[in-house]
Motif scaffolding. Structure first.
Motif, PDB file in Angstrom:
ATOM      1  N   ASP A 248      -2.741  -4.930  -1.014  1.00 22.17           N
ATOM      2  CA  ASP A 248      -2.001  -5.912  -0.217  1.00 22.17           C
ATOM      3  C   ASP A 248      -1.915  -6.063   1.202  1.00 22.17           C
ATOM      4  O   ASP A 248      -1.949  -6.733   1.788  1.00 22.17           O
ATOM      5  CB  ASP A 248      -0.513  -6.209  -0.805  1.00 22.17           C
ATOM      6  N   ASN A 249      -1.942  -4.718   1.662  1.00 21.92           N
ATOM      7  CA  ASN A 249      -1.742  -4.518   3.157  1.00 21.92           C
ATOM      8  C   ASN A 249      -2.933  -4.842   3.820  1.00 21.92           C
ATOM      9  O   ASN A 249      -3.098  -5.530   5.013  1.00 21.92           O
ATOM     10  CB  ASN A 249      -1.457  -3.022   3.558  1.00 21.92           C
TER      11      ASN A 249
ATOM     12  N   TRP B 118       3.459   1.865  -7.828  1.00 25.03           N
ATOM     13  CA  TRP B 118       3.470   2.799  -6.659  1.00 25.03           C
ATOM     14  C   TRP B 118       5.041   3.284  -6.212  1.00 25.03           C
ATOM     15  O   TRP B 118       4.963   4.293  -5.568  1.00 25.03           O
ATOM     16  CB  TRP B 118       2.964   1.833  -5.316  1.00 25.03           C
TER      17      TRP B 118
ATOM     18  N   VAL C 255       6.105  -1.573   5.068  1.00 27.45           N
ATOM     19  CA  VAL C 255       4.644  -0.953   5.664  1.00 27.45           C
ATOM     20  C   VAL C 255       4.285  -0.933   7.249  1.00 27.45           C
ATOM     21  O   VAL C 255       4.680  -2.321   7.505  1.00 27.45           O
ATOM     22  CB  VAL C 255       3.528  -1.483   4.767  1.00 27.45           C
TER      23      VAL C 255
ATOM     24  N   ARG D  21       9.352   7.867   0.261  1.00 25.85           N
ATOM     25  CA  ARG D  21       8.025   8.369   0.339  1.00 25.85           C
ATOM     26  C   ARG D  21       7.429   8.744   1.668  1.00 25.85           C
ATOM     27  O   ARG D  21       6.765   9.911   1.823  1.00 25.85           O
ATOM     28  CB  ARG D  21       6.839   7.159  -0.326  1.00 25.85           C
TER      29      ARG D  21
ATOM     30  N   THR E 165       8.998  -5.090  -0.866  1.00 25.01           N
ATOM     31  CA  THR E 165       9.797  -4.146  -1.589  1.00 25.01           C
ATOM     32  C   THR E 165       9.347  -2.895  -0.859  1.00 25.01           C
ATOM     33  O   THR E 165      10.450  -2.086  -0.561  1.00 25.01           O
ATOM     34  CB  THR E 165       9.271  -4.028  -2.944  1.00 25.01           C
ATOM     35  N   SER E 166       8.215  -2.781  -0.403  1.00 28.87           N
ATOM     36  CA  SER E 166       7.823  -1.490   0.623  1.00 28.87           C
ATOM     37  C   SER E 166       7.991  -1.989   1.955  1.00 28.87           C
ATOM     38  O   SER E 166       7.999  -3.107   2.173  1.00 28.87           O
ATOM     39  CB  SER E 166       6.404  -1.218   0.207  1.00 28.87           C
TER      40      SER E 166
ATOM     41  N   GLN F 144      -0.607  -1.819  -4.345  1.00 28.64           N
ATOM     42  CA  GLN F 144      -1.689  -0.810  -4.355  1.00 28.64           C
ATOM     43  C   GLN F 144      -1.021   0.197  -5.418  1.00 28.64           C
ATOM     44  O   GLN F 144       0.063   0.396  -5.997  1.00 28.64           O
ATOM     45  CB  GLN F 144      -1.720  -0.187  -2.922  1.00 28.64           C
ATOM     46  N   HIS F 145      -1.998   1.065  -5.604  1.00 33.74           N
ATOM     47  CA  HIS F 145      -1.663   2.471  -6.472  1.00 33.74           C
ATOM     48  C   HIS F 145      -1.417   2.532  -8.113  1.00 33.74           C
ATOM     49  O   HIS F 145      -1.744   3.512  -8.445  1.00 33.74           O
ATOM     50  CB  HIS F 145      -0.621   3.248  -5.828  1.00 33.74           C
TER      51      HIS F 145
ATOM     52  N   THR G 201       4.772  -6.640  -6.229  1.00 34.25           N
ATOM     53  CA  THR G 201       5.848  -6.014  -7.039  1.00 34.25           C
ATOM     54  C   THR G 201       6.413  -6.758  -7.720  1.00 34.25           C
ATOM     55  O   THR G 201       7.008  -6.746  -8.841  1.00 34.25           O
ATOM     56  CB  THR G 201       6.547  -5.060  -6.106  1.00 34.25           C
TER      57      THR G 201
HETATM   58  O1  LIG Z   1       2.321   1.456  -1.682  1.00 29.52           O
HETATM   59  C1  LIG Z   1       2.145   0.532  -0.945  1.00 29.52           C
HETATM   60  C2  LIG Z   1       1.130   0.841   0.087  1.00 29.52           C
HETATM   61  O2  LIG Z   1       0.712   2.033   0.065  1.00 29.52           O
HETATM   62  C3  LIG Z   1       2.894  -0.575  -1.028  1.00 29.52           C
HETATM   63  O3  LIG Z   1       2.724  -1.553  -0.050  1.00 29.52           O
HETATM   64  C4  LIG Z   1       2.510  -1.512  -2.365  1.00 29.52           C
HETATM   65  O4  LIG Z   1       1.194  -1.916  -2.084  1.00 29.52           O
HETATM   66  C5  LIG Z   1       3.333  -2.369  -2.865  1.00 29.52           C
HETATM   67  O5  LIG Z   1       3.755  -3.396  -1.876  1.00 29.52           O
HETATM   68  P1  LIG Z   1       4.998  -4.602  -1.964  1.00 29.52           P
HETATM   69  O6  LIG Z   1       4.724  -5.128  -3.425  1.00 29.52           O
HETATM   70  O7  LIG Z   1       5.977  -4.050  -1.463  1.00 29.52           O
HETATM   71  O8  LIG Z   1       4.222  -5.853  -0.869  1.00 29.52           O
END
Ligand SMILES: O=C(CO)[C@@H](O)[C@H](O)COP(=O)(O)O
Ligand SMILES: Nc1ncnc2c1ncn2[C@@H]1O[C@H](COP(=O)(O)OP(=O)(O)O)[C@@H](O)[C@H]1O
Length: 480
Positions: A235-236, A90, A259, A336, A256-257, A71-72, A11
């Motif tokens: 990414d995950n 996302w 997870v 979310r 940013t997320s 993702q997404h 991100t």
């Molecule tokens: O939406 C998701 C997983 O479903 C997030 O993990 C994005 O993939 C963004 O990740 P970062 O940039 O925060 O690492």
């Protein structure tokens, strides 16, 4: 010595690592920033990738490349390969109503969980396509292909671009992990669901070919040796590959997320929507709970307190566990998981005794971690074993986070050396593709982790659970 490159187009930034294909040793790395915002022109990711490659010393001596990424994100292309509009990321919540409409039209959450492993929320690509169809029908009508950020960058690396008369659209490739976050692909059958794509967009479109975990894609046009391009990954899933997660392991990523994810041999289908049933990057599954609010909560706390990360960490460690009843509910960007796109954050339990910088810092760290502890519980409820927990991402650099996390999570926390695990996972995949071997090369980071232990502090989670529903909506406050 053969070299491979891994990319993390995340991100906030783009990171490139170049590693020895056999040993995994880090040879060089580079990075560049992405613009802010939840709506971004994809060319900025391409520009950042060029800078990151250049600062990593180029790809001329590299034999394989793979791209991991956020993702997404909806990258909608017209019939000439031109991006139709800026990509919705996302963490863009404007498609929240579209998600509800899609759930309703297909027959409810259980139908989606059964069909795709997940119940769509605003993050999913399918909901963004539905938003496009409703809000910008002229743009929706132009869409000839839909890609994700990592697919689009792989396509650009392969030398394709707008203006090729659409000739390259069928050269788009992706992998199982990122396809599983679209909302129109099933990790169980490994097939697209064209009916669900059409339900979202209103018509069919070209979709990237889903490559197997170590299947080579096209050759790169960047790099003197024309390196082979791997399928890439979300990414995950890429981070899980870098860590070498095995069943029983859980990764908590603070970027940013926020997870919580785990590699599992069997798929999940959580109709409550808390756990999304994604695929991993090895052919297995990656059930995951994702929040919109992780390190930016810490960033916000540094701004409110006028300190840097070191100062925030020192302050948080001065206050007692539970911050004497000060509780921060971290829904700063809506949320979310749980699905509250219209929510705002809140600070509860203010009293004269706890209105100090240290208490606020502690509440910020604990609030972010409590939301993820709820995610760990949601994974457990899906039958996921939590035996070893890894903490990664930018937020894992914080001493306070590392020391407070075990007390909130109630388990030991393994922190691998600070690094770029998404880019590393992509590099490991590139080495796997290059080797042609059955298994990925044996260079994972899990073994070198430092273990943090602390007395469990269940009171912290009890306080959080008592107030987490008590937040105002943006609508009620008249803010966006
Ligand atoms: O939406 C998701 C997983 O479903 C997030 O993990 C994005 O993939 C963004 O990740 P970062 O940039 O925060 O690492
Ligand atoms: N020492 C630190 N303490 C707390 N947070 C940190 C520290 N260093 C970096 N960060 C956070 O890490 C984030 C970037 O992490 P990263 O995992 O690269 O995010 P993303 O993958 O979402 O781009 C930044 O938002 C920053 O807030």
């Amino acid at each position: 010595m053969a070299l491979v490159a891994g990319v993390d187009s995340s991100t906030q930034s783009c990171k490139v690592v170049i590693r020895d294909a056999e040993t995994g040793e880090l040879v060089r790395e580079g990075r560049a920033s992405h613009p802010d915002g939840t709506e971004v022109a994809p060319r900025h990711w391409w520009d950042a990738l060029q800078v990151a490659i250049e600062t990593a010393g180029g790809l001329d001596d590299v034999d394989a490349v793979a791209v991991g990424g956020q993702q997404h994100g909806m990258v909608a292309l017209d019939s000439s390969g031109e991006v139709v509009r800026d990509a919705l990321l996302w963490n863009d919540t404007r498609s929240a109503q579209a998600a509800l409409d899609l759930i309703d039209e297909a027959g409810g959450p259980a139908v989606w969980a059964e069909a795709t492993g997940s119940v769509p929320v605003a993050s999913f690509t399918a909901t963004k396509l539905r938003w496009l169809r409703d809000a910008e029908p002229e743009n929706a009508a132009k869409v000839a292909a839909v890609a994700l950020p990592h697919d689009w960058l792989t396509w650009r690396l392969a030398g394709y671009d707008a203006g090729d008369g659409g000739a390259g659209l069928d050269a788009l490739v992706t992998d199982r992990s990122d396809a599983s976050g679209t909302g129109y692909w099933s990790p169980v059958t490994n097939d697209y669901r064209p009916d669900l794509l059409e339900l979202a967009l209103g018509h069919s479109a070209e979709l990237p070919r889903v490559l197997g975990p170590s299947q080579g894609g096209p050759q790169s046009a960047v790099g003197a040796r024309r390196p082979v391009l791997g399928p890439g990954a979300g990414d995950n899933a890429a981070a899980a590959l870098a860590l070498g997660l095995r069943p029983g392991d859980v990764a908590v990523s603070l970027g940013t997320s926020g997870v919580v994810s785990a590699v599992c041999a069997a798929p999940t289908a959580d109709a409550s929507g808390l756990v999304t049933g994604f695929a991993d990057a090895t052919g297995a599954y990656l059930p995951l709970a994702c929040t919109l609010n992780a390190t930016r909560v810490l960033d916000a706390a540094t701004r409110m307190l006028g300190v840097d990360y070191t100062g925030l960490s020192a302050l948080a460690l001065q206050a007692p566990a539970g911050a004497d009843g000060l509780v921060l509910v971290p829904y700063l960007e809506g949320e979310r998981t749980p699905n509250k796109p219209d929510a705002t954050g809140a600070l509860h339990g203010l009293r004269l005794a706890n209105t100090t910088p240290a208490h606020l810092a502690r509440a910020a760290v604990e609030g972010m971690l409590c939301a993820l502890a709820d995610g760990i519980d949601a994974l457990r409820a899906q039958g996921v074993a939590v035996e070893r927990l890894f903490l990664i991402g930018g937020g894992a650099k914080s001493e306070a986070v590392r020391r407070i996390a075990p007390s909130v999570f109630g388990v030991d926390v393994h922190v691998p050396p600070s690094g770029e695990y998404v880019a590393d996972g992509a590099a490991r995949q590139a080495a796997w593709v290059l080797s042609g071997a059955e298994q990925a090369p044996d260079w994972t980071a899990a073994a070198q982790a430092e273990v943090f232990q602390a007395e469990p502090a269940p009171r912290v989670r009890e306080q959080y659970a008592a107030v987490r529903e008590l937040t105002a909506t943006r609508t009620a406050l008249g803010v966006s």
